[in-house]
Motif scaffolding. Structure first.
Motif, PDB file in Angstrom:
ATOM      1  N   PRO A  11     -13.420 -32.285   5.827  1.00 46.22           N
ATOM      2  CA  PRO A  11     -13.623 -32.412   4.290  1.00 46.22           C
ATOM      3  C   PRO A  11     -15.135 -32.863   4.386  1.00 46.22           C
ATOM      4  N   TYR A  12     -15.632 -33.953   4.658  1.00 45.72           N
ATOM      5  CA  TYR A  12     -16.690 -34.512   4.437  1.00 45.72           C
ATOM      6  C   TYR A  12     -17.946 -33.525   5.003  1.00 45.72           C
ATOM      7  N   GLY A  13     -17.501 -32.969   6.167  1.00 39.63           N
ATOM      8  CA  GLY A  13     -18.430 -31.861   6.732  1.00 39.63           C
ATOM      9  C   GLY A  13     -18.586 -30.995   5.677  1.00 39.63           C
ATOM     10  N   GLY A  14     -17.537 -30.451   5.166  1.00 41.71           N
ATOM     11  CA  GLY A  14     -17.466 -29.464   4.267  1.00 41.71           C
ATOM     12  C   GLY A  14     -18.424 -29.494   3.078  1.00 41.71           C
ATOM     13  N   ALA A  15     -18.361 -30.558   2.696  1.00 46.57           N
ATOM     14  CA  ALA A  15     -19.242 -30.935   1.320  1.00 46.57           C
ATOM     15  C   ALA A  15     -20.733 -31.214   1.814  1.00 46.57           C
ATOM     16  N   ILE A  16     -21.093 -31.661   2.930  1.00 48.16           N
ATOM     17  CA  ILE A  16     -22.249 -31.707   3.411  1.00 48.16           C
ATOM     18  C   ILE A  16     -22.791 -30.078   3.436  1.00 48.16           C
ATOM     19  N   ALA A  17     -21.967 -29.352   4.213  1.00 46.62           N
ATOM     20  CA  ALA A  17     -22.293 -27.726   4.433  1.00 46.62           C
ATOM     21  C   ALA A  17     -22.541 -27.130   3.219  1.00 46.62           C
ATOM     22  N   GLN A  18     -21.713 -27.408   2.098  1.00 45.94           N
ATOM     23  CA  GLN A  18     -21.943 -26.794   0.703  1.00 45.94           C
ATOM     24  C   GLN A  18     -23.243 -27.236   0.186  1.00 45.94           C
ATOM     25  N   LEU A  19     -23.454 -28.764   0.249  1.00 45.99           N
ATOM     26  CA  LEU A  19     -24.646 -29.030  -0.204  1.00 45.99           C
ATOM     27  C   LEU A  19     -25.990 -28.451   0.304  1.00 45.99           C
ATOM     28  N   PHE A  20     -25.956 -28.112   1.644  1.00 43.55           N
ATOM     29  CA  PHE A  20     -26.973 -27.558   2.320  1.00 43.55           C
ATOM     30  C   PHE A  20     -27.193 -26.008   1.715  1.00 43.55           C
ATOM     31  N   THR A  42     -26.246 -24.956  -1.112  1.00 42.89           N
ATOM     32  CA  THR A  42     -26.801 -24.548  -2.558  1.00 42.89           C
ATOM     33  C   THR A  42     -28.179 -25.009  -2.728  1.00 42.89           C
ATOM     34  N   LYS A  43     -28.508 -26.032  -1.837  1.00 41.97           N
ATOM     35  CA  LYS A  43     -29.950 -26.510  -1.882  1.00 41.97           C
ATOM     36  C   LYS A  43     -31.169 -25.791  -1.242  1.00 41.97           C
ATOM     37  N   LEU A  44     -30.795 -25.197  -0.115  1.00 41.07           N
ATOM     38  CA  LEU A  44     -31.671 -24.731   0.945  1.00 41.07           C
ATOM     39  C   LEU A  44     -31.730 -23.146   0.854  1.00 41.07           C
ATOM     40  N   LYS A  45     -32.869 -22.703   0.718  1.00 37.83           N
ATOM     41  CA  LYS A  45     -33.009 -21.192   0.614  1.00 37.83           C
ATOM     42  C   LYS A  45     -32.607 -20.509   1.666  1.00 37.83           C
ATOM     43  N   ASP A  46     -31.878 -19.342   1.901  1.00 38.26           N
ATOM     44  CA  ASP A  46     -31.412 -18.501   2.955  1.00 38.26           C
ATOM     45  C   ASP A  46     -30.749 -19.310   4.060  1.00 38.26           C
ATOM     46  N   MET A  47     -29.858 -20.250   3.457  1.00 35.48           N
ATOM     47  CA  MET A  47     -29.177 -21.256   4.598  1.00 35.48           C
ATOM     48  C   MET A  47     -27.629 -20.939   4.321  1.00 35.48           C
ATOM     49  N   ASN A  48     -26.774 -20.490   5.466  1.00 36.52           N
ATOM     50  CA  ASN A  48     -25.340 -20.645   5.540  1.00 36.52           C
ATOM     51  C   ASN A  48     -24.929 -21.635   6.531  1.00 36.52           C
ATOM     52  N   VAL A  49     -24.322 -22.754   6.245  1.00 33.68           N
ATOM     53  CA  VAL A  49     -23.451 -23.714   7.127  1.00 33.68           C
ATOM     54  C   VAL A  49     -22.288 -23.611   6.989  1.00 33.68           C
ATOM     55  N   THR A  50     -21.353 -23.408   7.996  1.00 36.43           N
ATOM     56  CA  THR A  50     -20.041 -23.468   7.998  1.00 36.43           C
ATOM     57  C   THR A  50     -19.403 -24.618   8.676  1.00 36.43           C
ATOM     58  N   ALA A  51     -18.647 -25.327   7.859  1.00 38.61           N
ATOM     59  CA  ALA A  51     -18.038 -26.667   8.645  1.00 38.61           C
ATOM     60  C   ALA A  51     -16.651 -26.000   9.449  1.00 38.61           C
ATOM     61  N   GLN A  52     -16.824 -26.458  10.745  1.00 41.18           N
ATOM     62  CA  GLN A  52     -15.786 -26.076  11.729  1.00 41.18           C
ATOM     63  C   GLN A  52     -14.840 -27.289  12.068  1.00 41.18           C
ATOM     64  N   THR A  76     -32.617 -33.045   6.229  1.00 43.65           N
ATOM     65  CA  THR A  76     -32.463 -34.558   6.188  1.00 43.65           C
ATOM     66  C   THR A  76     -32.823 -35.061   4.788  1.00 43.65           C
ATOM     67  N   LYS A  77     -33.721 -34.550   4.360  1.00 49.90           N
ATOM     68  CA  LYS A  77     -34.303 -34.619   2.847  1.00 49.90           C
ATOM     69  C   LYS A  77     -33.263 -34.337   1.928  1.00 49.90           C
ATOM     70  N   THR A  78     -32.699 -33.254   2.351  1.00 51.59           N
ATOM     71  CA  THR A  78     -31.906 -32.559   1.304  1.00 51.59           C
ATOM     72  C   THR A  78     -30.434 -33.300   1.145  1.00 51.59           C
ATOM     73  N   LEU A  79     -30.176 -33.994   2.289  1.00 50.45           N
ATOM     74  CA  LEU A  79     -28.994 -34.952   2.527  1.00 50.45           C
ATOM     75  C   LEU A  79     -29.160 -36.297   1.555  1.00 50.45           C
ATOM     76  N   PHE A  80     -30.233 -36.919   1.653  1.00 49.33           N
ATOM     77  CA  PHE A  80     -30.448 -38.069   1.045  1.00 49.33           C
ATOM     78  C   PHE A  80     -30.771 -37.954  -0.404  1.00 49.33           C
ATOM     79  N   GLU A  81     -31.703 -37.135  -0.549  1.00 48.17           N
ATOM     80  CA  GLU A  81     -32.250 -36.720  -1.995  1.00 48.17           C
ATOM     81  C   GLU A  81     -31.251 -36.168  -2.939  1.00 48.17           C
ATOM     82  N   ASN A  82     -29.717 -35.867  -2.314  1.00 47.74           N
ATOM     83  CA  ASN A  82     -28.967 -35.212  -3.358  1.00 47.74           C
ATOM     84  C   ASN A  82     -27.331 -36.120  -2.939  1.00 47.74           C
TER      85      ASN A  82
END
Length: 318
Positions: free
Chosen positions: A41-50, A52-62, A269-275
């Motif tokens: 679930p924490y990985g899912g939250a990180i993926a969702q953050l990436f 929504t905050k990064l253009k052209d990004m699709n991260v899937t938590a597996q 890294t910047k997205t993770l810590f600044e959000n």
């Protein structure tokens, strides 16, 4: 007509979802852990953050088998990111423990996420005041081959003990809890976040003591195993604790593929810590993300993109 409109709306929604995934320029897999654990679930939250905050990004938590499997997935290029324990990461990079004789180095560290604390629980009736007093006692060191078992073995070794000196059991957290309740154990090791559910359930009905590791042994452990960091378990963590307990922790850590683009890892890294605030709303562990300690306990190289960010923020020297 209404039915046609409804079908058309569904088709539009499906198209939008498909476009958002397949239209993304970057499609990454974030390897996590089992669905019942914290990593998934924490990985899912990180993926969702990436996403929504990064253009052209699709991260899937597996969902995966956690640290050991995750390192192999990233090394084989079957995942771009993963959450792992920093001690298991060290074993892989140096070819020890679970990776004995086979170094796996196709990954780099990005940042530590939160501490996973070595908790040493003993019965007051056992008269165990220190790990050194475990000689001849019935001790569970975690499931065979687990990260907990490696931690227990290393700590016993630091006190001059081996499994030959104790009556060893290889039990999971819940199995250790039940064996303790049935007076089949004098103590057990747990490596997990604070508070741990099994220990909480145990101390609701039984007395426990949580051991500290003395300062000299802490120094010995961190000198030999640089992935350990000192950690204080507050007495408020568990019912019946009279004093804080000083112990060691390993860190849940985000790793990335070694050859992932430098600017991309910088952006991640910047997205993770600044959000952080937004991440904490999605998962409680986000509250434990700490820029000041983001590189503590890392014994493998940082990815250049993460290194760039930490130097920019003054966490590392330029």
């Amino acid at each position: 007509m209404k039915r046609f409109g409804f079908v058309l709306l569904c088709l539009v929604l499906v198209f939008m979802v498909a476009f958002s995934v397949y239209g993304a320029k970057y499609n990454y897999i974030l390897a996590t852990g089992g669905t019942a654990g914290t990593y998934y679930p924490y990985g899912g939250a990180i993926a969702q953050l990436f996403n929504t905050k990064l253009k052209d990004m699709n991260v899937t938590a597996q969902a995966t088998g956690a640290s050991v499997e995750n390192i192999r997935l990233v090394n084989k290029g079957e995942a771009e990111l993963a959450i792992v324990q920093n001690d298991v990461m060290d074993y892989a990079f140096n070819g020890t423990e679970n990776f004995k004789g086979q170094k796996v180095q196709g990954f780099r560290a990005m940042a530590t996420l939160y501490p996973e604390v070595v908790q040493i629980v003993v019965s007051p009736e056992s008269k165990i005041k220190s790990v050194a007093d475990m000689k001849g006692k019935r001790i569970s060191v975690g499931a065979a081959g687990s990260g907990v078992e490696a931690n227990a073995r290393q700590i016993l070794e630091a006190y001059g003990l081996t499994y030959k000196d104790i009556k060893v059991s290889y039990l999971s957290f819940s199995e250790s809890e039940n064996a303790y309740k049935n007076k089949q154990l004098d103590g057990f090791f747990v490596t997990a976040g604070i508070p741990n559910a099994a220990i909480q359930a145990l101390c609701a009905t039984h007395d426990i003591n949580v051991l500290s590791i003395d300062k000299a042994t802490l120094q010995k452990l961190s000198a030999k195993y640089p992935f350990y960091t000192a950690y204080t378990i507050p007495k408020s963590a568990y019912k019946g604790m009279d004093n804080d307990a000083v112990t060691v922790a390993v860190k849940a850590t985000l790793i990335v593929k070694k050859d992932l683009d430098t600017q991309m890892v910088y952006n991640l890294t910047k997205t993770l810590f600044e959000n952080k605030a937004e991440l904490a709303k999605a998962h409680a562990k986000g509250n434990e993300l700490d820029l000041k300690s983001a590189v503590e306990g890392l014994s493998v190289p940082l990815h250049p993109g993460a290194e760039k960010y930490f130097k920019e923020k003054g966490i590392l020297k330029k």
